[in-house]
Design a protein around this motif. Structure first.
Motif, PDB file in Angstrom:
ATOM      1  N   ARG A  38      -8.098   0.234  -1.954  1.00 48.31           N
ATOM      2  CA  ARG A  38      -6.677   0.005  -2.247  1.00 48.31           C
ATOM      3  C   ARG A  38      -6.196  -1.242  -1.516  1.00 48.31           C
ATOM      4  NH1 ARG A  38      -2.367   3.530  -1.567  1.00 48.31           N
ATOM      5  NH2 ARG A  38      -3.080   3.994   0.528  1.00 48.31           N
ATOM      6  N   TYR A  39      -6.657  -1.384  -0.284  1.00 45.21           N
ATOM      7  CA  TYR A  39      -6.289  -2.557   0.515  1.00 45.21           C
ATOM      8  C   TYR A  39      -6.717  -3.840  -0.194  1.00 45.21           C
ATOM      9  CZ  TYR A  39      -7.243  -5.907   4.338  1.00 45.21           C
ATOM     10  OH  TYR A  39      -7.339  -7.018   5.115  1.00 45.21           O
ATOM     11  N   ALA A  40      -7.890  -3.801  -0.831  1.00 48.21           N
ATOM     12  CA  ALA A  40      -8.398  -4.999  -1.498  1.00 48.21           C
ATOM     13  C   ALA A  40      -7.757  -5.195  -2.869  1.00 48.21           C
ATOM     14  CB  ALA A  40      -9.911  -4.905  -1.648  1.00 48.21           C
ATOM     15  N   GLY A  41      -6.826  -4.332  -3.215  1.00 49.70           N
ATOM     16  CA  GLY A  41      -6.115  -4.516  -4.464  1.00 49.70           C
ATOM     17  C   GLY A  41      -6.789  -3.882  -5.662  1.00 49.70           C
ATOM     18  N   MET A  42      -7.753  -2.989  -5.426  1.00 51.23           N
ATOM     19  CA  MET A  42      -8.398  -2.327  -6.557  1.00 51.23           C
ATOM     20  C   MET A  42      -7.530  -1.153  -7.007  1.00 51.23           C
ATOM     21  SD  MET A  42     -12.261  -2.126  -5.151  1.00 51.23           S
ATOM     22  CE  MET A  42     -13.047  -3.572  -4.452  1.00 51.23           C
TER      23      MET A  42
ATOM     24  N   ARG B 254     -12.805 -11.036  -7.379  1.00 50.25           N
ATOM     25  CA  ARG B 254     -12.394 -11.092  -8.793  1.00 50.25           C
ATOM     26  C   ARG B 254     -12.455 -12.513  -9.348  1.00 50.25           C
ATOM     27  NH1 ARG B 254      -8.795  -8.446  -6.308  1.00 50.25           N
ATOM     28  NH2 ARG B 254      -8.622  -6.197  -6.468  1.00 50.25           N
TER      29      ARG B 254
ATOM     30  N   GLY C 137      -2.850  -5.318  -5.500  1.00 51.20           N
ATOM     31  CA  GLY C 137      -3.468  -6.104  -6.569  1.00 51.20           C
ATOM     32  C   GLY C 137      -2.439  -6.952  -7.301  1.00 51.20           C
TER      33      GLY C 137
ATOM     34  N   SER D 134     -19.066   0.523  -5.220  1.00 49.78           N
ATOM     35  CA  SER D 134     -19.534   0.666  -3.837  1.00 49.78           C
ATOM     36  C   SER D 134     -18.371   0.719  -2.865  1.00 49.78           C
ATOM     37  CB  SER D 134     -20.436  -0.505  -3.444  1.00 49.78           C
ATOM     38  OG  SER D 134     -21.448  -0.668  -4.382  1.00 49.78           O
ATOM     39  N   VAL D 135     -17.372  -0.116  -3.082  1.00 49.27           N
ATOM     40  CA  VAL D 135     -16.243  -0.129  -2.150  1.00 49.27           C
ATOM     41  C   VAL D 135     -15.470   1.175  -2.238  1.00 49.27           C
ATOM     42  CG1 VAL D 135     -14.093  -1.271  -1.520  1.00 49.27           C
ATOM     43  CG2 VAL D 135     -16.051  -2.644  -2.191  1.00 49.27           C
TER      44      VAL D 135
ATOM     45  N   PRO E 239     -18.397 -10.828 -15.984  1.00 46.99           N
ATOM     46  CA  PRO E 239     -18.517  -9.550 -15.280  1.00 46.99           C
ATOM     47  C   PRO E 239     -19.338  -9.632 -13.986  1.00 46.99           C
ATOM     48  CG  PRO E 239     -20.038  -9.609 -17.119  1.00 46.99           C
ATOM     49  CD  PRO E 239     -19.286 -10.902 -17.162  1.00 46.99           C
TER      50      PRO E 239
ATOM     51  N   LEU F 243       0.823  -1.205   0.000  1.00 47.64           N
ATOM     52  CA  LEU F 243       0.000   0.000   0.000  1.00 47.64           C
ATOM     53  C   LEU F 243       0.860   1.259   0.000  1.00 47.64           C
ATOM     54  CD1 LEU F 243      -2.773  -1.033   2.525  1.00 47.64           C
ATOM     55  CD2 LEU F 243      -3.129  -0.344   0.165  1.00 47.64           C
TER      56      LEU F 243
ATOM     57  N   ALA G  62     -17.341   3.796  -0.459  1.00 46.22           N
ATOM     58  CA  ALA G  62     -17.360   3.680   1.002  1.00 46.22           C
ATOM     59  C   ALA G  62     -16.011   4.065   1.582  1.00 46.22           C
ATOM     60  CB  ALA G  62     -17.730   2.271   1.411  1.00 46.22           C
TER      61      ALA G  62
ATOM     62  N   ASN H  73     -25.811  -3.955  -8.636  1.00 48.97           N
ATOM     63  CA  ASN H  73     -25.983  -4.990  -7.611  1.00 48.97           C
ATOM     64  C   ASN H  73     -25.379  -6.349  -7.940  1.00 48.97           C
ATOM     65  OD1 ASN H  73     -27.670  -3.492  -5.669  1.00 48.97           O
ATOM     66  ND2 ASN H  73     -29.025  -3.342  -7.427  1.00 48.97           N
ATOM     67  N   ARG H  74     -25.088  -6.583  -9.195  1.00 52.50           N
ATOM     68  CA  ARG H  74     -24.688  -7.943  -9.544  1.00 52.50           C
ATOM     69  C   ARG H  74     -23.333  -8.073 -10.218  1.00 52.50           C
ATOM     70  NH1 ARG H  74     -27.846  -9.313  -6.453  1.00 52.50           N
ATOM     71  NH2 ARG H  74     -29.839 -10.391  -6.692  1.00 52.50           N
ATOM     72  N   THR H  75     -22.683  -6.951 -10.520  1.00 54.26           N
ATOM     73  CA  THR H  75     -21.422  -7.086 -11.247  1.00 54.26           C
ATOM     74  C   THR H  75     -20.229  -6.745 -10.355  1.00 54.26           C
ATOM     75  OG1 THR H  75     -21.375  -4.814 -12.013  1.00 54.26           O
ATOM     76  CG2 THR H  75     -22.546  -6.381 -13.400  1.00 54.26           C
ATOM     77  N   LYS H  76     -19.079  -7.224 -10.788  1.00 53.76           N
ATOM     78  CA  LYS H  76     -17.848  -6.926 -10.074  1.00 53.76           C
ATOM     79  C   LYS H  76     -17.565  -5.432 -10.098  1.00 53.76           C
ATOM     80  CE  LYS H  76     -15.869 -11.397 -11.171  1.00 53.76           C
ATOM     81  NZ  LYS H  76     -14.926 -12.153 -12.013  1.00 53.76           N
TER      82      LYS H  76
ATOM     83  N   MET I 291     -10.277   0.551   6.702  1.00 51.71           N
ATOM     84  CA  MET I 291      -9.419  -0.032   5.690  1.00 51.71           C
ATOM     85  C   MET I 291      -9.709  -1.514   5.455  1.00 51.71           C
ATOM     86  SD  MET I 291      -5.275  -0.253   5.482  1.00 51.71           S
ATOM     87  CE  MET I 291      -4.897   1.248   4.623  1.00 51.71           C
TER      88      MET I 291
ATOM     89  N   VAL J  79     -20.598 -10.895 -10.193  1.00 50.21           N
ATOM     90  CA  VAL J  79     -20.007 -11.381  -8.944  1.00 50.21           C
ATOM     91  C   VAL J  79     -20.755 -12.618  -8.475  1.00 50.21           C
ATOM     92  CG1 VAL J  79     -18.981  -9.306  -7.995  1.00 50.21           C
ATOM     93  CG2 VAL J  79     -21.417  -9.709  -7.690  1.00 50.21           C
TER      94      VAL J  79
ATOM     95  N   THR K 142      -9.982   1.155   1.823  1.00 49.88           N
ATOM     96  CA  THR K 142     -10.377  -0.251   1.747  1.00 49.88           C
ATOM     97  C   THR K 142     -10.202  -0.760   0.325  1.00 49.88           C
ATOM     98  OG1 THR K 142     -11.992   0.220   3.450  1.00 49.88           O
ATOM     99  CG2 THR K 142     -12.208  -1.871   2.306  1.00 49.88           C
TER     100      THR K 142
ATOM    101  N   TYR L 184     -19.691  -3.648  -7.650  1.00 49.79           N
ATOM    102  CA  TYR L 184     -19.156  -3.869  -6.303  1.00 49.79           C
ATOM    103  C   TYR L 184     -17.972  -2.947  -6.054  1.00 49.79           C
ATOM    104  CZ  TYR L 184     -16.983  -6.463  -2.432  1.00 49.79           C
ATOM    105  OH  TYR L 184     -16.416  -6.815  -1.249  1.00 49.79           O
ATOM    106  N   GLU L 185     -17.114  -2.826  -7.058  1.00 50.30           N
ATOM    107  CA  GLU L 185     -15.948  -1.949  -6.922  1.00 50.30           C
ATOM    108  C   GLU L 185     -16.378  -0.506  -6.685  1.00 50.30           C
ATOM    109  OE1 GLU L 185     -12.539  -4.300  -9.515  1.00 50.30           O
ATOM    110  OE2 GLU L 185     -13.734  -2.785 -10.503  1.00 50.30           O
TER     111      GLU L 185
END
Lengths: 531, 396
Positions: free
Chosen positions: B243-247, A378, A341, B233-234, A383, A308, B237, B224-227, A360, A385, B241, B230-231
Motif C-alpha cells: 500500500r505504501y508503494a501505491g499498489m 511502474r 498510487g 511478491s511485495v 509488462p 495511506l 511479503a 521473476n520478470r514482470t511488474k 512498511m 520490469v 509495504t 513483482y507486485e
C-alpha cells in the motif's frame, strides 16, 4: 576508591556469537552491591546481549558468571529469578486484557486460585516504598507507556529481585516521566538494590549512574566513575574517536508554502479520534520538527498526508514547486482523498520514511535492487520490469551513502539497522521529492549513521524540500528543526521556535494542550493504545 | 570453592541460529533428508514383510519401465504440475488457496457444457478452443470469489476456498443425477465426450504436456520478470509495504487469484477432454490437494515443480504396480509422499539452526568465536565451512 564494596554480579570473559556476528568478545562486567551501573554503547555494541545472558535469555558460548561471589550457571529466566535477578525489557511483555496485578502474579507458582487482595496489598506496599504510582486493578490496555513500564518494574520487584536490569527504559518516556523513573531508581538504590541501566543517552548516564561501563563493537572498553567523566569523554570511548556532537542547522531559505493541512481530523475504525483539528503549513526549504509522546497521532498524521489513511474531515493541499524553484509555486491541489498510487500518478513526489522500516518502507526478504525499485517499478511501458536502472541506482546509493553490504543482491533484512535506514532514505531522496516526511529516522542507529542522516536531511532542506521530521529525542528535535510542532493526544499544543524555548517547556506541552487542561491524560492514553 | 550453585549444568542441547549456509551444503542436507525418508519408508515396507530394495526397484520399473507406463506417469504429472503452478501464484502472495479441487471441477464443468451440448454446432478446433476458454474463465471466476471477499472484507481465504470445493462437488452430483444425466442410462452418470472434443495425442500423450511445459516457462517469467510478478511478491511479503508503494492490494489479490483459478480450470479441461472424456465426482481426484505439496516442496520454483510433479506421479504410478505385485495397498504412495514431505520440512530446521551439545563448546578453542567454532553440528563436524571458520579464528 570503593574497591572493597562487595560485588553483586561479576561476569568474566564472556563470549557470545550469533552465526558470524560476534556480539560479545571477552567482555567483563562488575556490578557492585547497591550501585547504579550504566551500560553504555552504540547500537550493536552488545549491551543487550550481555545482560540477556545475566537474565537467562541467552546462554554464553564461554565465560563465567558470579552472583554474590558464587559461580553460577543461568540457563533460563527462572534460574535468573532464583538468583534474584530481574530484567525489564525494552519491549514490554504484558498481557493487555489483564490487570496490573494479574500481570504481576502471572507465571508465579502458588495456589491455583489468585488471591487478588494479597497481591494488591503487596503491590501497594512496593509502590509506597519506592514512590511508584499504580492502581493494581487497572487493565494494561488502559495504561500509558510509562505506567506499563511501572508494572514491569513492580513485577520484577514482586518476585524479590535484588539485582535489576533495565534495557533502555527511557526510550519511551517524556523528560518528566524520565525524572520520575530516576527518582524511583534512586529510592531502590537507597534500599540496597543493585541496578544496571542500559542507555545511549549521555546526559542520563551522567544524571543517574554511579559508574559507567562502556562497550564498543562487542568489546569491553572501560569502566569509569561517573563523577570523574563527562559527555565528550564518554562519546569518545563509545565511538572510538572524538566526535562533534553539534547538529547543524543552516538558516531556512524562507521558501514558499508547500503543504497545507487544514482542520484535519482522523477517527480510526474503533471510533477513537487520533487526530483532532490539526492545521499547519510546511514551507519549502525548512525542517518542521514534530514532538510528542509516542502514540499522540504522529503515525496517523504521516499516513494521512501520504494517502495511506484517509482523514475523516479536513483537507490537505499540496503546492507543487515551480520548475524554477525560486519562483512562486503553481496552483494548489487537494490530495486528502487520494491513495498513495493516485498521488504518485498526479506527478506529486511524496517521500515518506515510515517508522516501521522493514514492515512498511522496505521488504526485508527482497534484495537492495528490488527494494530500490519499489517506488518506480511502474515506469516504462510493457509488462516487464526493468531491473537495470534500479540496480544502477542501488549501486550509486551504496557508494554515496556508504552502505555496508556484500552486494546489491543482499536481502535488506540482513543489513544492520543503519544500513537499512540508508537504503530507505536514499531511495526516497532519489525520487527528488517535494515533501519528505521522516518518522523516527535515527531510532536504533549508531552515532555515525545518525549524523549521516541529519546531514542528508539538511541537504534536502537546502535543495528546497519541505522536510517533516517526527522524532522522539527532544534534544535532537530542538537542534535540527526550524520550527517545532508539539502534538498531544492528537491535537496541536503549539508550534514554537526551538531556539526560543526550553526543553522543559516543550516537555510540558507534550502532556498539556494549552487551554485544555485535564483532558490530557485520558486522550493521551487512549490514543496511545490505538497506536 | 565448595558451593552448591554449580550443580546446574549447561543445557544438554541448545539451538543456535546459523548465520549463513552455503547453498551446496543446504542441498546436501536436503539430499540427506530425502535418503532418510526413503530409508524410513523402506522400514515400513520391511515391516510389511517385503524387501524394500525390490519394492523400490519395481516402483521405478512400474512407472518408467515401458513406453506405456511412461505415458501413464506423464498423464498423472500434467494436472499436478499445472495446478501447482496455479496454486504457487496464490501462495507467493501468501493467499492460501486450497480450493484447487473446486476450481478444477468448475473448469471441467464449463468445458463439459460446451463439450456435451455444443459439439454439433462447432468445428473441432473451435470446439476445443471454446472449451479451453470456458474452463479458464470459469476456474478464474471460482478463484475470484474468495479473493473478492478477502479484498473487500478480509475474510479467511483458507476456509472460503476449502468450502467452495464442496460446493463444486455438490454441483457435479446435482448435474449427474439430473440435467446432465447420460440419456438412456439407469445409472447417475454423465455422457461421454464426442470424439471431436477429445484432445489430439502427441507422442502418445494428449497435448496437455506441451502446454504444461510452456506454462512452466511462462510462470517463471511471470514470477521473476514482470511488474505483476513483482507486485505479487511485495503483497506477499507485506501488504503495508504494498500500500505504501501505491499498489492497489485488493486488485492484485483479485487479479492473481483469477489467474490461479484459471490455471486450475485448465487442469479441469485437460482431465475432461484429454483423459476421462466424462465428468464424475473423481474428476479432480485430489490433484488440488497434492499440488499444494508439489508447490511447497519446490519452494514455488516452476522448474522445481516440474521435477517434483513428475516424481510424485512416479510414486503414484509405482504404487499401483507394487499393489499388483506385492499386494501392498496403493495408499503406500500417499504414505511415502507424507514421509518425504515430513523429512523435507524437517530438514529446513537443520538448515536454519545448529544444535550445540553440552561440553562441545570447549573453552580452549574459544579464542575468537567462542563456542561457535568448537561446536559440533548435528550431522557433520568436519565440513569445509567448519575448518574455514577455525582458520579464521586462528588468524584472528
Amino acid at each position: 576508591m570503593n574497591e572493597d564494596v562487595p560485588l553483586a554480579v561479576s561476569m568474566e570473559h564472556i563470549y557470545k556469537s550469533f552465526g558470524r556476528v560476534r556480539a560479545n568478545v571477552d567482555v567483563r562486567l562488575q556490578l557492585r552491591q547497591g550501585e547504579i551501573l550504566a551500560l553504555l554503547g552504540e547500537n550493536g555494541s552488545g549491551k543487550t546481549t550481555l545482560v540477556n545472558m545475566l537474565s537467562g535469555v541467552y546462554f554464553p558460548d564461554h565465560g563465567e558468571i558470579y552472583v554474590q561471589g558464587r559461580p553460577v550457571t543461568i540457563r533460563s529466566p527462572r534460574d535468573a529469578f532464583d538468583l534474584r535477578i530481574g530484567m525489564i525489557h525494552q519491549h514490554f511483555k504484558l498481557i493487555p486484557v489483564l490487570t496490573a496485578a494479574e500481570n504481576i502474579a502471572l507465571g508465579l507458582s502458588g495456589s491455583v486460585t489468585l488471591n487478588r487482595k494479597s497481591i494488591h496489598a503487596e503491590v501497594a506496599r512496593l509502590a509506597e516504598r519506592y514512590g511508584f504510582e499504580l492502581d493494581p486493578a487497572r487493565k494494561i490496555y488502559d495504561m500509558s507507556v510509562s505506567e506499563k513500564q511501572t508494572v514491569e518494574i513492580i513485577k520484577v520487584l514482586y518476585r524479590g529481585a535484588d539485582i535489576l536490569i533495565l534495557d533502555e527504559p527511557t526510550a519511551v518516556l517524556t523528560p518528566l516521566e524520565t525524572e520520575k523513573l530516576f527518582a524511583v531508581l534512586r529510592n531502590m538504590k537507597a534500599d540496597g538494590k543493585s541496578i544496571i541501566i542500559i542507555t545511549h543517552k549521555l546526559h542520563e548516564v551522567l544524571a543517574i549512574s554511579d559508574r559507567v561501563e562502556i562497550l564498543r563493537k562487542g568489546e569491553f572498553i572501560a569502566t569509569v566513575e561517573t563523577a570523574t567523566t563527562n559527555q565528550a569523554r564518554l562519546t569518545e570511548m563509545m565511538v572510538g574517536r572524538p566526535i562533534n556532537l553539534m547538529i547543524e542547522r543552516p538558516e531556512a531559505s524562507g521558501g514558499p508554502e508547500r503543504l497545507e493541512l487544514n482542520a484535519l481530523t482522523c477517527v480510526d475504525h474503533e471510533g477513537v479520534t487520533t487526530l483532532d483539528d490539526v492545521s499547519f503549513t510546511v514551507y519549502a526549504g525548512e525542517i518542521l520538527g514534530i514532538a510528542g509522546i509516542a502514540g499522540s497521532g504522529q503515525r496517523e498524521l504521516c499516513e494521512a498526508i501520504v494517502g495511506l489513511n484517509p482523514p475523516t474531515s479536513g483537507s490537505i493541499s499540496y503546492s507543487p514547486p515551480h520548475p524554477d524553484l525560486a519562483k512562486t509555486p503553481c496552483e494548489k491541489e487537494r490530495i486528502d482523498r487520494l491513495s498513495p498510487g493516485a498521488i504518485a500518478r498526479r506527478g506529486i513526489s511524496m517521500a515518506f520514511v515510515p517508522e516501521d522500516r522493514l514492515g512498511m518502507g522496505l521488504v526485508a526478504s527482497m534484495d537492495i535492487t528490488d527494494n530500490v525499485m519499489l517506488r518506480g517499478y511502474r515506469k516504462g511501458k510493457g509488462p516487464f520490469v526493468d531491473r537495470v536502472r534500479p540496480k544502477a541506482l542501488a549501486e550509486r546509493l551504496i557508494e554515496e551513502l556508504e552502505i555496508v553490504t556484500p552486494s546489491t543482491s543482499t536481502s535488506v533484512g540482513r543489513l544492520s539497522g543503519g544500513n537499512v535506514q540508508k537504503v530507505l532514505l536514499g531511495r526516497e531522496i532519489a525520487q527528488e521529492p517535494g515533501v519528505l516526511i521522516v518518522a523516527y529516522p535515527v531510532r536504533g542507529l549508531d552515532i555515525n549513521s545518525s549524523y549521516k542522516i541529519y546531514d542528508l536531511l539538511n541537504e534536502q532542506k537546502a535543495r528546497g524540500v519541505a522536510v517533516v521530521f517526527i522524532g522522539e529525542d527532544l534534544d535532537v528535535l530542538m537542534e535540527i528543526s526550524d520550527r517545532l510542532l508539539v502534538l498531544c493526544g492528537g491535537r496541536i499544543s503549539g508550534i514554537v521556535d526551538p531556539r526560543a524555548v526550553t526543553k522543559e517547556e516543550v516537555g510540558l506541552m507534550m502532556v498539556h494542550v494549552a487551554g485544555a487542561e485535564g483532558l490530557d491524560s485520558e486522550t493521551g492514553s487512549a490514543t496511545g493504545e490505538a497506536a | 570453592m565448595s558451593v552448591p550453585a554449580r550443580q546446574k549444568r549447561e543445557p544438554l542441547v541448545r539451538m543456535v541460529k546459523r548465520d549463513d549456509i552455503s547453498s551446496r551444503r543446504a542441498w546436501s542436507y536436503r539430499a540427506l533428508a530425502f535418503v532418510a525418508a526413503l530409508a524410513t519408508g523402506g522400514l515400513l515396507i520391511l515391516i510389511l514383510g517385503h524387501n524394500p530394495l525390490f519394492v523400490y526397484r519395481d516402483m521405478v520399473v512400474g512407472s518408467w519401465g515401458s513406453p506405456t507406463v511412461i505415458k501413464e506417469t506423464i498423464k498423472l504429472a500434467i494436472p499436478l504440475l499445472i495446478c501447482a503452478l496455479g496454486l504457487a501464484l496464490a501462495f507467493k502472495m501468501k493467499f492460501w488457496n486450497i480450493g484447487g479441487e473446486g476450481q478444477i471441477i468448475v473448469g471441467a464443468l464449463a468445458a463439459g457444457y460446451f463439450g456435451f451440448f455444443m459439439a454439433d454446432f462447432l468445428s473441432r478446433p473451435l470446439l476445443i478452443a471454446v472449451m479451453l476458454l470456458a474452463a479458464i474463465v470459469a476456474g478464474g471466476i471460482y478463484g475470484l470469489i474468495p479473493a473478492f471477499f478477502k479484498a473487500k472484507w478480509n475474510t479467511n481465504e483458507t476456509l472460503f476456498t476449502l468450502m467452495l470445493n464442496y460446493v463444486a462437488l455438490a454441483v457435479i452430483k446435482y448435474l449427474m443425477n439430473g440435467p446432465w444425466k447420460a440419456p438412456g442410462s439407469s445409472f447417475p452418470k454423465m455422457p461421454m465426450l464426442v470424439p471431436g472434443g477429445r484432445l489430439t495425442q502427441i507422442l502418445g500423450v494428449h497435448w496437455g504436456w506441451i502446454l504444461a511445459l510452456v506454462l512452466v516457462l511462462v510462470a517463471w517469467f511471470y514470477f521473476n520478470r514482470t511488474k505483476q510478478g513483482y507486485e505479487i511478491s511485495v503483497v506477499g511479503a507485506s501488504e503495508n509495504t504494498a500500500r505504501y508503494a501505491g499498489m492497489n492490494v485488493g486488485r492484485v489479490i483479485m487479479r492473481t487469484m483469477f489467474l490461479s483459478g484459471a490455471l486450475c480450470g485448465i487442469v479441469g479441461f485437460l482431465q475432461f477432454s484429454g483423459a476421462d472424456y466424462t465428468i464424475a465426482e473423481g474428476i479432480a481426484g485430489g490433484v488440488g490437494f497434492t499440488a499444494i505439496t508439489v508447490a511447497w516442496l519446490a519452494k514455488m520454483n516452476p522448474f522445481g515443480m516440474l521435477a517434483v510433479s513428475v516424481f510424485i506421479a512416479m510414486l503414484e504410478r509405482g504404487s499401483n504396480t507394487i499393489q499388483t505385485i506385492y499386494k501392498i495397498p496403493a495408499s503406500a504412495s500417499s504414505l511415502l509422499i507424507g514421509i518425504i514431505l515430513f523429512f523435507m520440512l524437517g530438514c529446513e530446521f537443520f538448515i536454519t539452526y545448529r544444535l550445540v551439545f553440552r561440553g562441545s563448546a570447549s573453552p580452549g578453542r574459544a579464542g575468537g568465536g567462542g563456542g561457535d567454532g568448537g561446536a559440533s553440528t548435528s550431522s557433520d563436524s568436519a565440513s569445509p565451512g567448519q575448518t574455514d571458520r577455525q582458520k579464521r579464528e586462528e588468524s584472528a
